[in-house]
Design a protein around this motif. Structure first.
Motif, PDB file in Angstrom:
ATOM      1  N   ASP A 292       0.833  -1.211   0.000  1.00 34.99           N
ATOM      2  CA  ASP A 292       0.000   0.000   0.000  1.00 34.99           C
ATOM      3  C   ASP A 292       0.862   1.253   0.000  1.00 34.99           C
ATOM      4  OD1 ASP A 292      -2.679   1.312   0.328  1.00 34.99           O
ATOM      5  OD2 ASP A 292      -1.730   2.014   2.172  1.00 34.99           O
ATOM      6  N   LEU A 293       1.935   1.250   0.780  1.00 38.35           N
ATOM      7  CA  LEU A 293       2.816   2.410   0.832  1.00 38.35           C
ATOM      8  C   LEU A 293       3.504   2.631  -0.510  1.00 38.35           C
ATOM      9  CD1 LEU A 293       3.861   4.594   2.770  1.00 38.35           C
ATOM     10  CD2 LEU A 293       5.727   3.064   3.378  1.00 38.35           C
ATOM     11  N   ILE A 294       3.803   1.540  -1.220  1.00 40.29           N
ATOM     12  CA  ILE A 294       4.455   1.660  -2.525  1.00 40.29           C
ATOM     13  C   ILE A 294       3.467   2.138  -3.581  1.00 40.29           C
ATOM     14  CG2 ILE A 294       5.616   0.363  -4.362  1.00 40.29           C
ATOM     15  CD1 ILE A 294       6.714  -1.489  -2.190  1.00 40.29           C
ATOM     16  N   SER A 295       2.307   1.500  -3.661  1.00 37.70           N
ATOM     17  CA  SER A 295       1.355   1.817  -4.730  1.00 37.70           C
ATOM     18  C   SER A 295       0.665   3.161  -4.521  1.00 37.70           C
ATOM     19  CB  SER A 295       0.305   0.706  -4.845  1.00 37.70           C
ATOM     20  OG  SER A 295      -0.364   0.526  -3.608  1.00 37.70           O
ATOM     21  N   ASN A 296       0.523   3.601  -3.265  1.00 40.95           N
ATOM     22  CA  ASN A 296      -0.111   4.897  -2.990  1.00 40.95           C
ATOM     23  C   ASN A 296       0.891   5.869  -2.373  1.00 40.95           C
ATOM     24  OD1 ASN A 296      -2.883   4.073  -3.711  1.00 40.95           O
ATOM     25  ND2 ASN A 296      -2.685   2.727  -1.940  1.00 40.95           N
ATOM     26  N   PHE A 297       2.082   5.897  -2.959  1.00 42.95           N
ATOM     27  CA  PHE A 297       3.173   6.672  -2.379  1.00 42.95           C
ATOM     28  C   PHE A 297       2.881   8.165  -2.385  1.00 42.95           C
ATOM     29  CE2 PHE A 297       7.056   9.104  -2.350  1.00 42.95           C
ATOM     30  CZ  PHE A 297       7.832   8.468  -1.395  1.00 42.95           C
ATOM     31  N   SER A 298       3.243   8.805  -1.266  1.00 42.18           N
ATOM     32  CA  SER A 298       3.341  10.263  -1.184  1.00 42.18           C
ATOM     33  C   SER A 298       4.464  10.572  -0.213  1.00 42.18           C
ATOM     34  CB  SER A 298       2.035  10.903  -0.713  1.00 42.18           C
ATOM     35  OG  SER A 298       1.824  10.645   0.663  1.00 42.18           O
ATOM     36  N   ASP A 299       5.071  11.741  -0.368  1.00 38.54           N
ATOM     37  CA  ASP A 299       6.151  12.108   0.546  1.00 38.54           C
ATOM     38  C   ASP A 299       5.694  12.043   1.996  1.00 38.54           C
ATOM     39  OD1 ASP A 299       7.917  12.498  -1.481  1.00 38.54           O
ATOM     40  OD2 ASP A 299       8.091  14.667  -1.277  1.00 38.54           O
TER      41      ASP A 299
END
Length: 406
Positions: A292-299
Motif C-alpha cells: 500500500d505504501l508503494i502503490s499509494n506513495f506520497s512524501d
C-alpha cells in the motif's frame, strides 16, 4: 518512452549492484585483547539478587556504534544466555546489517538451575524425565524468576544502558515454557516473544489449559509472538505446541500478531539458530515496505511511516536497503524524481556506507536542476569512498568537475 523505462531499470540495477559489491563485505572492527583474543560477544555482569538469594551472571552485548551516539535501543532478553549468546549475537549482527531488524541490545541470562527457574509449578512423581520418585523437587520457581526479571534485572539494564521501551523475551525448551508462562502471567513486561520448542507437556499441559482462560479474557493483546519448532523435534513438543496454538486460533485477540511454524527437519537442540533467525525476522517484519505504501506513495505518507518505525523501535531503525532501492526504482520509472529524492535522502542516512545511494541521489539532483545539491552529494560520496577504501574518488570527482564547468 519504452527506451527511457529500460534506461531507468538498467541505472537502478547498476546502482544496486555497485552498493552491494562496495559494501557487502565491509566489516566492523571487533575489539581484541593484548594476547590477540577476539572479543565482541559482550560483557559479563554479576547481579546480586535479593529475590533469588544468589548472584546471577548476565552477558550484555551492545550494538555496533552504541558509543558513537545517544540513541535508545530495544532489548532482547535471551534465556539460557551462556548457551545461546554466540549464535544469537552473530544472527543479530547479520540481520541488523541487512536492515531486517533494528540495532538491539542483547542480554543473555546465564542459567544456574533451569529446572527450578523456568518451571511454573511443582512437578509430580509421574513427570516425564524424572526418576519416577519425587519428580523434580526444586521445580516451580518461575514466579520468583519472573519477579527477578521484573524487579531487578530489567531495572538494572534500563538504569545502566540507553534502552528503548520495546522489549523481547526469547526462550527454548524449558525457556520456551517460561516464555509462555510470562506472556500470560505478566503480559505487560515484554512487547514480543520468540518461543522456541516450548516444553508445553509440563504438568499435563497446564499452560495450554491456562491459555483457554487467558486468551478468552484478553480480547485485545498488543503483542507479537513467534512460536517456532524444528520439524524433527520429538515427543512432548510438536503436538503440544499445536494444541496451544489451537487455543490462540480459537480466540484470536485483536492486535495479536503471531506466527507458528515448523522449520526444516532439525531436532530439539539443533533448531535454535534457525528459530532465532526466523523469529527475529518475523518480529520486525513491519520494517519491510508494504504494498500500500508503494502503490499509494506520497512524501508525507512515506515520511510518516518512517517516523512511526523510529517511535516503535528507536531512532536507529531502518528498512532493508533493498526495499529503499525497489521503491526508488518504482518512483523513477513513473518519472516521480522528486519523490525518489525523498526516499534516497532517507536511505543514504540509514546506510551511510552505501556509496551507490549517494551516486543515484546526486544524479537525480542533477536531473532536477539542483546542481549545488548534486555537487555536495558527490563530495560526500568522495569522503565515503576514501573512508572505506572503495576506490571511486576519481570517478566522483569527474562528475563534480563536469557540473562545475556547466
Amino acid at each position: 518512452m519504452k527506451a527511457k523505462l529500460i534506461k531507468h531499470i538498467i541505472l537502478i540495477t547498476i546502482v544496486v549492484l555497485s552498493c552491494h559489491q562496495s559494501n557487502a563485505q565491509l566489516a566492523n572492527k571487533i575489539e581484541m585483547t593484548e594476547d590477540y583474543q577476539l572479543l565482541g560477544l559482550g560483557t559479563q555482569h554479576k547481579i546480586q539478587s535479593d529475590i533469588l538469594k544468589e548472584e546471577r551472571p548476565v552477558i550484555i552485548s551492545l550494538p555496533v556504534g552504541y558509543h558513537d551516539n545517544q540513541a535508545e535501543y530495544p532489548v532482547l532478553y535471551v534465556l539460557d544466555g551462556l548457551q545461546n549468546i554466540k549464535h544469537t549475537v552473530g544472527t543479530v549482527e547479520l540481520l541488523t546489517e541487512s536492515g531486517l531488524i533494528p540495532p538491539i541490545i542483547v542480554v543473555g541470562i546465564e542459567s544456574l538451575d533451569r529446572n527450578r527457574d523456568f518451571t511454573p509449578s511443582k512437578a509430580g512423581e509421574d513427570l516425564q524425565g524424572s526418576t519416577g520418585n519425587s519428580g523434580i523437587p526444586q521445580s516451580g520457581g518461575a514466579p520468583k524468576f519472573l519477579e527477578f526479571l521484573s524487579e531487578e534485572l530489567i531495572p538494572f539494564v534500563d538504569n545502566n544502558y540507553r534502552t528503548h521501551p520495546y522489549r523481547i523475551l526469547e526462550g527454548h525448551s524449558f525457556g520456551g515454557l517460561f516464555s509462555v508462562y510470562t506472556l500470560m502471567e505478566n503480559p505487560e513486561l515484554f512487547d514480543a516473544f520468540i518461543i522456541q520448542s516450548p516444553a508445553l507437556w509440563w504438568n499435563k499441559e497446564e499452560m495450554t489449559e491456562k491459555a483457554k482462560t487467558f486468551f478468552k479474557s484478553n480480547r485485545i493483546l498488543n503483542k507479537t509472538v513467534y512460536f517456532g519448532i524444528g520439524g524433527g523435534d520429538g515427543w512432548g513438543m510438536q503436538q503440544e505446541l499445536i494444541r496451544y496454538v489451537d487455543v490462540v486460533k480459537q480466540y484470536q485477540p485483536k492486535n495479536f500478531r503471531w506466527l507458528h511454524e515448523e522449520v526444516g527437519d532439525e531436532g530439539h537442540m539443533a533448531s535454535r539458530l534457525l528459530l532465532n533467525y526466523n523469529g527475529l525476522k518475523f518480529l520486525f517484519s513491519d520494517l519491510k515496505l508494504n504494498e500500500d505504501l508503494i502503490s499509494n506513495f506520497s512524501d508525507n505518507s512515506f515520511l510518516d511511516a518512517e517516523e512511526q518505525l523510529k517511535t516503535k523501535y528507536g531512532n536507529m531503525a531502518r528498512r532493508p536497503a533493498e526495499d529503499y532501492f525497489n521503491l526508488v526504482s518504482v518512483l523513477v520509472n513513473k518519472e516521480n524524481d522528486l519523490e525518489a529524492i525523498t526516499v534516497l535522502k532517507k536511505a543514504s542516512e540509514a546506510y551511510p556506507m552505501y556509496i551507490g545511494l549517494l551516486t543515484q541521489l546526486a544524479k537525480l539532483y542533477e536531473k532536477t536542476n539542483q546542481k549545488e545539491k548534486a555537487i555536495d552529494t558527490y563530495l560526500l560520496g568522495v569522503e565515503v569512498s576514501k573512508r572505506y577504501k572503495l576506490g571511486q574518488e576519481d570517478d566522483l570527482q569527474k562528475e563534480i568537475e563536469k557540473l562545475r564547468k556547466n
